[in-house]
Scaffold this motif. Structure first.
Motif, short mmCIF file in Angstrom:
data_model
loop_
_atom_site.label_atom_id
_atom_site.label_comp_id
_atom_site.label_asym_id
_atom_site.label_seq_id
_atom_site.Cartn_x
_atom_site.Cartn_y
_atom_site.Cartn_z
N GLU A 1 0.52 -7.66 -17.75
CA GLU A 1 1.92 -7.55 -18.16
C GLU A 1 2.83 -8.27 -17.16
O GLU A 1 3.81 -8.91 -17.54
CB GLU A 1 2.31 -6.09 -18.31
N ARG B 1 2.41 -12.02 -17.65
CA ARG B 1 3.08 -12.49 -18.87
C ARG B 1 4.57 -12.77 -18.65
O ARG B 1 5.20 -13.45 -19.44
CB ARG B 1 2.89 -11.46 -19.99
N LYS B 2 5.11 -12.23 -17.56
CA LYS B 2 6.50 -12.55 -17.22
C LYS B 2 6.61 -13.97 -16.68
O LYS B 2 7.68 -14.57 -16.71
CB LYS B 2 7.03 -11.54 -16.19
N ASN C 1 4.06 -16.42 -17.60
CA ASN C 1 3.57 -17.22 -18.74
C ASN C 1 3.27 -16.25 -19.87
O ASN C 1 2.37 -15.42 -19.76
CB ASN C 1 2.32 -18.00 -18.33
N SER C 2 4.01 -16.35 -20.94
CA SER C 2 3.93 -15.34 -22.00
C SER C 2 2.83 -15.59 -23.02
O SER C 2 2.61 -14.76 -23.90
CB SER C 2 5.27 -15.25 -22.74
N THR C 3 2.10 -16.70 -22.91
CA THR C 3 1.18 -17.05 -23.98
C THR C 3 -0.29 -17.20 -23.58
O THR C 3 -1.13 -17.37 -24.46
CB THR C 3 1.61 -18.38 -24.64
N LEU D 1 -0.25 -6.82 -26.60
CA LEU D 1 -0.25 -8.09 -25.86
C LEU D 1 -0.82 -9.19 -26.76
O LEU D 1 -1.89 -9.05 -27.32
CB LEU D 1 -1.09 -7.99 -24.59
N ASN D 2 -0.10 -10.29 -26.88
CA ASN D 2 -0.60 -11.41 -27.68
C ASN D 2 -1.80 -12.07 -27.00
O ASN D 2 -1.92 -12.05 -25.78
CB ASN D 2 0.50 -12.45 -27.88
#
Length: 230
Positions: A76, A79-80, A82-84, A105-106
């Protein structure tokens, strides 16, 4: 599994976060033979540091890391930045609460411990295939935008893009066949900083030189849009 089938993994940089030294080595050694680069960390802090200082394609992490911070919380935090990016969670048992967090989470996948290497390689090949589709954008005329390292690939030539050029190109690609307005450029590319029309034109022309002139069309009093020539 045939070595030829695993050849596409040769471009991947993978970060493994695992606090069990033996389990870490069992993953690291076979992946090092197939992937471009393998980074390893034994805790959340090391994992985050490596993730922020390297271009990582895939993260493989144990859900249960030593200490108060588990693997999901670490991801988590990543993801801040790099979100992908895709992540593979390793787990030895079922935990409904943690699984529900992972579902949110994607690009998140499960694999059981002890890890079956053939199953892992099949999963990595599948993820890599999707990454290739997402990271290499065909702009027409034999020109490609490579998201991974923010560059334009034009035959044998590679042109690096500035951060602002990347934002402009990403915005144009996302809009597909619709013009991006000047106001959208101001809000999403300049992000509150002053944007002049001369500055926007300069960045657009830089992108045209690195790709080809007719890729980006001007719509008078509206903005710009991409028109790919195949």
């Amino acid at each position: 599994m045939s070595p030829d089938l695993l050849e596409p993994l040769g471009s991947l940089t993978i970060l493994i976060v695992e606090d069990d030294e033996i389990a870490l080595d069992l993953l690291k050694m076979p992946l090092e033979r197939r992937c471009r680069k393998i980074l390893t960390a034994s805790n959340r802090e090391e994992g985050l540091k490596l993730f922020k200082s390297n271009v990582v394609d895939i993260v493989i992490t144990d859900i249960n890391l030593e200490g108060k911070i588990d693997g999901i919380t670490m991801v988590e935090s990543m993801r801040k930045v790099n979100s992908t990016f895709p992540v593979i969670f390793m787990t030895a048992y079922s935990d409904e609460e943690k699984i529900s967090r992972i579902v949110g989470l994607n690009s998140a996948y499960f694999i059981k411990k002890v890890v079956d290497l053939e199953e892992l390689f099949v999963l990595l090949l599948s993820i890599n295939k999707q990454l290739c589709k997402e990271q290499m954008i065909d702009l027409g005329q034999g020109v490609f935008y490579r998201r991974k390292d923010k560059s334009i690939v034009k035959g044998y030539a590679i042109f690096e893009l500035t951060e602002r050029e990347c934002r402009i190109l990403e915005l144009l690609i996302k809009a597909e066949n619709f013009p991006v307005t000047y106001d959208e450029f101001r809000k999403k590319v300049w992000r509150g900083q002053q944007m002049t029309m001369d500055s926007l034109r300069m960045h657009i022309n830089n992108l045209r030189r690195k790709t080809y002139y007719d890729l980006i069309k001007n719509h008078s009093r509206m903005g710009y849009k991409i028109t790919k020539i195949l």
